[in-house]
Design a protein around this motif. Sequence first.
Motif, PDB file in Angstrom:
ATOM      1  N   SER A  21      -5.174   5.932   6.954  1.00 51.67           N
ATOM      2  CA  SER A  21      -4.621   4.722   7.602  1.00 51.67           C
ATOM      3  C   SER A  21      -3.381   4.299   6.930  1.00 51.67           C
ATOM      4  O   SER A  21      -3.201   4.710   5.627  1.00 51.67           O
ATOM      5  N   HIS A  22      -2.684   3.301   7.180  1.00 50.40           N
ATOM      6  CA  HIS A  22      -1.441   2.762   6.612  1.00 50.40           C
ATOM      7  C   HIS A  22      -1.946   1.492   5.915  1.00 50.40           C
ATOM      8  O   HIS A  22      -2.667   0.922   6.339  1.00 50.40           O
ATOM      9  N   LEU A  23      -1.362   1.264   4.773  1.00 49.00           N
ATOM     10  CA  LEU A  23      -1.698  -0.161   4.075  1.00 49.00           C
ATOM     11  C   LEU A  23      -0.544  -1.126   4.787  1.00 49.00           C
ATOM     12  O   LEU A  23       0.541  -0.843   4.675  1.00 49.00           O
ATOM     13  N   GLU A  24      -1.039  -2.138   5.295  1.00 46.46           N
ATOM     14  CA  GLU A  24      -0.220  -3.090   5.776  1.00 46.46           C
ATOM     15  C   GLU A  24       0.630  -3.800   4.518  1.00 46.46           C
ATOM     16  O   GLU A  24       0.249  -4.442   3.634  1.00 46.46           O
ATOM     17  N   SER A  25       2.030  -4.012   4.824  1.00 45.80           N
ATOM     18  CA  SER A  25       2.863  -4.710   4.013  1.00 45.80           C
ATOM     19  C   SER A  25       2.565  -6.270   4.034  1.00 45.80           C
ATOM     20  O   SER A  25       2.480  -6.706   4.917  1.00 45.80           O
ATOM     21  N   ALA A  26       2.632  -6.942   2.770  1.00 50.55           N
ATOM     22  CA  ALA A  26       2.436  -8.307   2.877  1.00 50.55           C
ATOM     23  C   ALA A  26       3.775  -9.090   3.000  1.00 50.55           C
ATOM     24  O   ALA A  26       4.829  -8.959   2.951  1.00 50.55           O
TER      25      ALA A  26
END
Length: 69
Positions: A64-69
């Motif tokens: 999975s990709h980590l969502e950017s804040a």
Amino acid sequence: MVQPQTVKREAFKHRDGFVILEDVTIGVCDTCGNRYYSAAILHAVHAVTTGAKAPERTEQIPVSHLESA
């Protein structure tokens, strides 16, 4: 001092993904926790990655990709 330790699973990253060796004895530093591998272990990983030795089984790994804040 580096002590031998048998680990249940150890993952090795290579250019095409990962290889996991099970019930393998590695060296672990008492002070820093660095892990050290014998030539036999590294040759076993190479054999699987090149197809010279077939893996006993293949497992799926969630990605999975980590969502950017």
